[in-house]
Design a protein around this motif. Structure first.
Motif, PDB file in Angstrom:
ATOM      1  N   GLY A  84      18.367  30.137  53.631  1.00 25.18           N
ATOM      2  CA  GLY A  84      17.423  29.055  53.878  1.00 25.18           C
ATOM      3  C   GLY A  84      18.104  27.703  54.040  1.00 25.18           C
ATOM      4  O   GLY A  84      17.775  26.738  53.347  1.00 25.18           O
ATOM      5  N   LEU A  85      19.034  27.630  54.954  1.00 25.16           N
ATOM      6  CA  LEU A  85      19.869  26.437  55.119  1.00 25.16           C
ATOM      7  C   LEU A  85      19.141  25.312  55.835  1.00 25.16           C
ATOM      8  O   LEU A  85      18.289  25.542  56.690  1.00 25.16           O
ATOM      9  CB  LEU A  85      21.126  26.810  55.909  1.00 25.16           C
ATOM     10  N   SER A  86      19.534  24.087  55.490  1.00 20.38           N
ATOM     11  CA  SER A  86      19.001  22.894  56.152  1.00 20.38           C
ATOM     12  C   SER A  86      19.950  22.341  57.195  1.00 20.38           C
ATOM     13  O   SER A  86      19.532  21.624  58.102  1.00 20.38           O
ATOM     14  CB  SER A  86      18.707  21.797  55.110  1.00 20.38           C
ATOM     15  N   GLY A  87      21.244  22.645  57.075  1.00 13.90           N
ATOM     16  CA  GLY A  87      22.209  22.111  58.028  1.00 13.90           C
ATOM     17  C   GLY A  87      23.603  22.619  57.766  1.00 13.90           C
ATOM     18  O   GLY A  87      23.862  23.350  56.802  1.00 13.90           O
ATOM     19  N   VAL A  88      24.523  22.233  58.651  1.00 14.63           N
ATOM     20  CA  VAL A  88      25.921  22.672  58.594  1.00 14.63           C
ATOM     21  C   VAL A  88      26.816  21.446  58.662  1.00 14.63           C
ATOM     22  O   VAL A  88      26.563  20.515  59.436  1.00 14.63           O
ATOM     23  CB  VAL A  88      26.256  23.621  59.770  1.00 14.63           C
ATOM     24  N   THR A  89      27.868  21.451  57.873  1.00 13.23           N
ATOM     25  CA  THR A  89      28.906  20.431  57.964  1.00 13.23           C
ATOM     26  C   THR A  89      30.247  21.105  57.719  1.00 13.23           C
ATOM     27  O   THR A  89      30.312  22.298  57.458  1.00 13.23           O
ATOM     28  CB  THR A  89      28.653  19.279  56.972  1.00 13.23           C
ATOM     29  N   ALA A  90      31.328  20.338  57.825  1.00 12.69           N
ATOM     30  CA  ALA A  90      32.665  20.923  57.690  1.00 12.69           C
ATOM     31  C   ALA A  90      33.554  20.022  56.851  1.00 12.69           C
ATOM     32  O   ALA A  90      33.278  18.833  56.670  1.00 12.69           O
ATOM     33  CB  ALA A  90      33.298  21.128  59.072  1.00 12.69           C
ATOM     34  N   ILE A  91      34.616  20.622  56.319  1.00  5.53           N
ATOM     35  CA  ILE A  91      35.629  19.853  55.590  1.00  5.53           C
ATOM     36  C   ILE A  91      36.260  18.863  56.567  1.00  5.53           C
ATOM     37  O   ILE A  91      36.804  19.260  57.601  1.00  5.53           O
ATOM     38  CB  ILE A  91      36.720  20.781  55.034  1.00  5.53           C
ATOM     39  N   PRO A  92      36.180  17.565  56.279  1.00  5.12           N
ATOM     40  CA  PRO A  92      36.747  16.582  57.217  1.00  5.12           C
ATOM     41  C   PRO A  92      38.255  16.438  57.055  1.00  5.12           C
ATOM     42  O   PRO A  92      38.821  16.802  56.018  1.00  5.12           O
ATOM     43  CB  PRO A  92      36.032  15.292  56.815  1.00  5.12           C
ATOM     44  N   THR A  93      38.887  15.910  58.078  1.00  4.76           N
ATOM     45  CA  THR A  93      40.310  15.620  58.024  1.00  4.76           C
ATOM     46  C   THR A  93      40.515  14.118  58.132  1.00  4.76           C
ATOM     47  O   THR A  93      39.591  13.376  58.462  1.00  4.76           O
ATOM     48  CB  THR A  93      41.049  16.350  59.155  1.00  4.76           C
ATOM     49  N   LEU A  94      41.721  13.671  57.849  1.00  5.64           N
ATOM     50  CA  LEU A  94      42.038  12.248  57.985  1.00  5.64           C
ATOM     51  C   LEU A  94      42.220  11.887  59.450  1.00  5.64           C
ATOM     52  O   LEU A  94      42.629  12.716  60.269  1.00  5.64           O
ATOM     53  CB  LEU A  94      43.317  11.909  57.219  1.00  5.64           C
ATOM     54  N   LEU A  95      41.933  10.634  59.786  1.00  2.00           N
ATOM     55  CA  LEU A  95      42.026  10.184  61.166  1.00  2.00           C
ATOM     56  C   LEU A  95      43.414  10.399  61.769  1.00  2.00           C
ATOM     57  O   LEU A  95      43.515  10.859  62.919  1.00  2.00           O
ATOM     58  CB  LEU A  95      41.626   8.703  61.265  1.00  2.00           C
ATOM     59  N   PRO A  96      44.515  10.097  61.066  1.00  2.00           N
ATOM     60  CA  PRO A  96      45.836  10.345  61.679  1.00  2.00           C
ATOM     61  C   PRO A  96      46.046  11.810  62.062  1.00  2.00           C
ATOM     62  O   PRO A  96      46.606  12.108  63.110  1.00  2.00           O
ATOM     63  CB  PRO A  96      46.814   9.908  60.581  1.00  2.00           C
ATOM     64  N   ARG A  97      45.593  12.727  61.222  1.00  2.00           N
ATOM     65  CA  ARG A  97      45.713  14.144  61.542  1.00  2.00           C
ATOM     66  C   ARG A  97      44.851  14.505  62.745  1.00  2.00           C
ATOM     67  O   ARG A  97      45.239  15.307  63.597  1.00  2.00           O
ATOM     68  CB  ARG A  97      45.314  14.999  60.332  1.00  2.00           C
TER      69      ARG A  97
END
Length: 204
Positions: A84-97
């Motif tokens: 019963g999910l409301s949404g999906v997100t992901a582990i973010p990375t740093l801008l330089p990477r």
């Protein structure tokens, strides 16, 4: 076929088994063997020893076309859980990477999963600190700062948090904490590969 000629010219082999490609990106045998597994509140494609080649091809080899192939069994397994999910997100990375690599593999996978599941994809978290990669260290040695991730949006309901590899569980745990602070009442995990099967249980 043209794709076979081009991939052969580039020296590509199947990232799943290392053998000859008889289909684009992934050989037919490895395609048929794709199956995701569920463990508690997590879904994953396989242990790193089995699917690590595909992860490396996507993460470092820029073989973006693998993402939809790998997302399909993951999406099927997630749907089977009835979370019963409301949404999906992901582990973010740093801008330089992100600038160096040009893309964030967990986000690429997360966006495809969201489309397959008919859910919104949102960048809920921001990575606030740099931490060195520790792919081979055990869970006891990974002590990540509590403010490694910070929420940038408010959410509600149950959310799917996507990462490419679950190693010790420490990074996922910190991101899960931040997602709960953002308003999620429950957080489930999806991974391409698992290095330490012990991390599939509740992380301490």
């Amino acid at each position: 076929m043209l794709w076979g000629f081009l991939e052969g010219l580039l020296g590509h082999t199947c990232p799943g088994c290392g053998g000859k490609l008889d289909a684009p990106l992934l050989c037919s045998t490895c395609r048929q063997g794709l199956k995701a597994f569920a463990a508690g509140e997590m879904v994953y494609l396989g242990l790193y020893g089995r699917v690590g080649g595909m992860v490396r091809a996507l993460k470092y080899g820029r073989r973006f076309g693998l993402a939809p192939l790998l997302a399909e069994p993951l999406a099927e397994a997630v749907l089977a859980q009835g979370w019963g999910l409301s949404g999906v997100t992901a582990i973010p990375t740093l801008l330089p990477r992100l600038v160096v690599r040009g893309y964030n593999p967990p986000e690429l996978l997360g966006r495809i999963l969201a489309a397959r599941l008919g859910l919104p994809y949102l960048r809920v978290l921001r990575r606030a600190r740099y931490t060195p990669s520790q792919p081979t260290r055990g869970r006891a040695r990974r002590r990540l700062p509590e403010d490694l991730f910070v929420p940038v949006l408010r959410v509600e309901g149950s959310w799917l948090l996507v990462d490419d590899v679950l190693t010790s569980g420490a990074t996922f745990f910190r991101a899960k904490e931040a997602l709960l602070k953002a308003g999620a009442n429950r957080v489930y995990g999806v991974f391409l590969a698992v290095r330490d099967p012990g991390a599939l249980g509740p992380y301490r």
